[in-house]
Design a protein around this motif. Structure first.
Motif, mmCIF file in Angstrom:
data_model
loop_
_atom_site.group_PDB
_atom_site.id
_atom_site.type_symbol
_atom_site.label_atom_id
_atom_site.label_comp_id
_atom_site.label_asym_id
_atom_site.label_seq_id
_atom_site.Cartn_x
_atom_site.Cartn_y
_atom_site.Cartn_z
ATOM 1 N N VAL A 85 0.690 19.431 44.167
ATOM 2 C CA VAL A 85 -0.127 19.541 45.373
ATOM 3 C C VAL A 85 -0.013 20.922 46.016
ATOM 4 C CG1 VAL A 85 -0.478 18.598 47.706
ATOM 5 C CG2 VAL A 85 0.023 17.065 45.805
ATOM 6 N N HIS A 86 1.201 21.469 46.001
ATOM 7 C CA HIS A 86 1.373 22.783 46.636
ATOM 8 C C HIS A 86 2.472 23.582 45.942
ATOM 9 C CE1 HIS A 86 5.005 21.744 48.976
ATOM 10 N NE2 HIS A 86 4.428 20.595 49.273
ATOM 11 N N GLU A 87 2.618 24.817 46.415
ATOM 12 C CA GLU A 87 3.558 25.746 45.808
ATOM 13 C C GLU A 87 4.767 25.894 46.733
ATOM 14 O OE1 GLU A 87 2.181 29.970 45.117
ATOM 15 O OE2 GLU A 87 1.986 29.066 43.119
ATOM 16 N N ALA A 122 10.607 23.369 54.987
ATOM 17 C CA ALA A 122 11.758 23.395 54.086
ATOM 18 C C ALA A 122 11.499 22.404 52.956
ATOM 19 C CB ALA A 122 13.016 23.015 54.842
ATOM 20 N N GLU A 123 11.482 22.862 51.716
ATOM 21 C CA GLU A 123 11.225 21.975 50.569
ATOM 22 C C GLU A 123 12.457 21.811 49.686
ATOM 23 O OE1 GLU A 123 8.489 20.189 49.441
ATOM 24 O OE2 GLU A 123 7.032 20.710 50.984
ATOM 25 N N ALA A 124 13.522 22.568 49.965
ATOM 26 C CA ALA A 124 14.794 22.358 49.261
ATOM 27 C C ALA A 124 15.932 22.982 50.052
ATOM 28 C CB ALA A 124 14.743 22.953 47.856
ATOM 29 N N ASN A 129 4.786 18.334 43.537
ATOM 30 C CA ASN A 129 4.073 17.202 44.117
ATOM 31 C C ASN A 129 4.540 17.049 45.567
ATOM 32 O OD1 ASN A 129 6.673 16.384 43.579
ATOM 33 N ND2 ASN A 129 6.117 14.930 41.993
ATOM 34 N N SER A 130 3.938 16.131 46.304
ATOM 35 C CA SER A 130 4.293 16.016 47.719
ATOM 36 C C SER A 130 3.961 14.620 48.225
ATOM 37 C CB SER A 130 3.526 17.073 48.524
ATOM 38 O OG SER A 130 4.174 17.321 49.752
ATOM 39 N N LEU A 131 5.033 13.908 48.637
ATOM 40 C CA LEU A 131 4.828 12.564 49.184
ATOM 41 C C LEU A 131 5.857 12.335 50.287
ATOM 42 C CD1 LEU A 131 3.170 9.895 48.762
ATOM 43 C CD2 LEU A 131 5.094 9.083 47.415
ATOM 44 N N HIS A 132 5.709 13.085 51.367
ATOM 45 C CA HIS A 132 6.687 12.944 52.442
ATOM 46 C C HIS A 132 6.009 13.138 53.792
ATOM 47 C CE1 HIS A 132 7.238 17.479 52.858
ATOM 48 N NE2 HIS A 132 6.650 17.394 51.686
ATOM 49 N N HIS A 133 6.388 12.256 54.752
ATOM 50 C CA HIS A 133 5.836 12.432 56.103
ATOM 51 C C HIS A 133 6.928 12.942 57.046
ATOM 52 C CE1 HIS A 133 7.268 9.013 58.742
ATOM 53 N NE2 HIS A 133 7.880 8.816 57.605
ATOM 54 N N ASN A 141 -1.444 19.204 53.441
ATOM 55 C CA ASN A 141 -1.172 17.797 53.683
ATOM 56 C C ASN A 141 -0.055 17.365 52.734
ATOM 57 O OD1 ASN A 141 -1.163 15.127 54.248
ATOM 58 N ND2 ASN A 141 -3.340 14.804 53.886
ATOM 59 N N HIS A 142 1.168 17.250 53.262
ATOM 60 C CA HIS A 142 2.321 16.950 52.402
ATOM 61 C C HIS A 142 2.389 15.486 51.995
ATOM 62 C CE1 HIS A 142 4.366 20.869 52.680
ATOM 63 N NE2 HIS A 142 3.739 20.963 53.834
ATOM 64 N N TYR A 143 1.735 14.622 52.776
ATOM 65 C CA TYR A 143 1.797 13.189 52.472
ATOM 66 C C TYR A 143 0.536 12.791 51.729
ATOM 67 C CZ TYR A 143 2.420 8.180 53.126
ATOM 68 O OH TYR A 143 2.562 6.826 52.908
HETATM 69 MN MN LIG Z 1 5.611 18.964 50.427
#
Ligand SMILES: [Mn+2]
Length: 216
Positions: free
Chosen positions: A118-120, A166-168, A141-145, A106-108
């Motif tokens: 929150v994740h790796e 994709a995180e970067a 951390n993760s706060l994106h929908h 859950n990214h958001y």
């Molecule tokens: Mn994320």
């Protein structure tokens, strides 16, 4: 602003609503472009209709799209965080996932403080991001929908979460300092892998400034 200042920069905020000529004038006075988190880019920029969960600020889009085009043409270092990474990708011709359905991660997570990892994410070993972070595995951390769907032609995905998001992204051209991260490193500055992103950005900005002075 604090993360940039801590890394040695003198950050100047430019609010939406200024016209295009002013954007260029501002960029001529600074050495780097930082694109912060915020609401969603309008999907018309990648040829889609607005999803019901998408929140838009057209003035912010206009300002940032102009600033990115201008900074790219100047060869100026660019760092984008969250929305900043998304608008960078959109400005350069990429597309976004407008709304993430709950997946394996859950990214958001607005319920969790942004200091929570929150994740790796796994970094591409030949990436600038991996080099400056000093690791290939980052806890984030993760706060994106939303998330990057198709990367822009000038960008490549250099970090992925366990569920394949994709995180970067960073510039395909290794001579260019251009990085967008989906997570919020400014909230994880007590981890050297994250504070080094701001340090490296500010170093690249001062290198850019010296080069520009040298050729002026
Ligand atoms: Mn994320």
């Amino acid at each position: 602003m604090q993360a940039l200042a801590k890394a040695g920069a003198t950050p100047i905020a430019v609010p939406p609503g200024v016209d295009g000529s002013c954007t260029r004038q501002v960029l001529e006075q600074v050495d780097g472009l930082f694109l912060p988190g915020g609401v969603d880019p309008h999907p018309r920029w990648f040829g889609e209709e607005v999803h019901p969960k998408t929140t838009i600020d057209e003035e912010l889009d206009a300002l940032e799209l102009q600033a990115i085009t201008c900074a790219v043409s100047m060869g100026m270092p660019i760092l984008g965080v969250c929305r900043g990474s998304q608008i960078l990708n959109v400005a350069l011709g990429g597309s976004l996932i407008q709304h993430l359905e709950p997946g394996t991660i859950n990214h958001y997570r607005p319920d969790l403080p942004l200091s929570t990892e929150v994740h790796e994410v796994r970094l591409a070993d030949d990436s600038r991001l991996a080099k400056l972070s000093g690791t290939q595995l980052l806890r984030v951390n993760s706060l994106h929908h939303q998330a990057i769907s198709r990367p822009a032609p000038a960008l490549r995905v250099v970090a992925q979460s366990e569920d394949g998001l994709a995180e970067a992204v960073e510039a395909l051209d290794p001579a260019r300092w251009m990085i967008g991260v989906q997570y919020h490193p400014e909230e994880l500055l007590n981890h050297e892998a994250h504070s080094s992103l701001f340090d490296d950005f500010v170093s690249a900005c001062s290198e850019f400034a010296s080069k520009r002075r040298g050729t002026a």
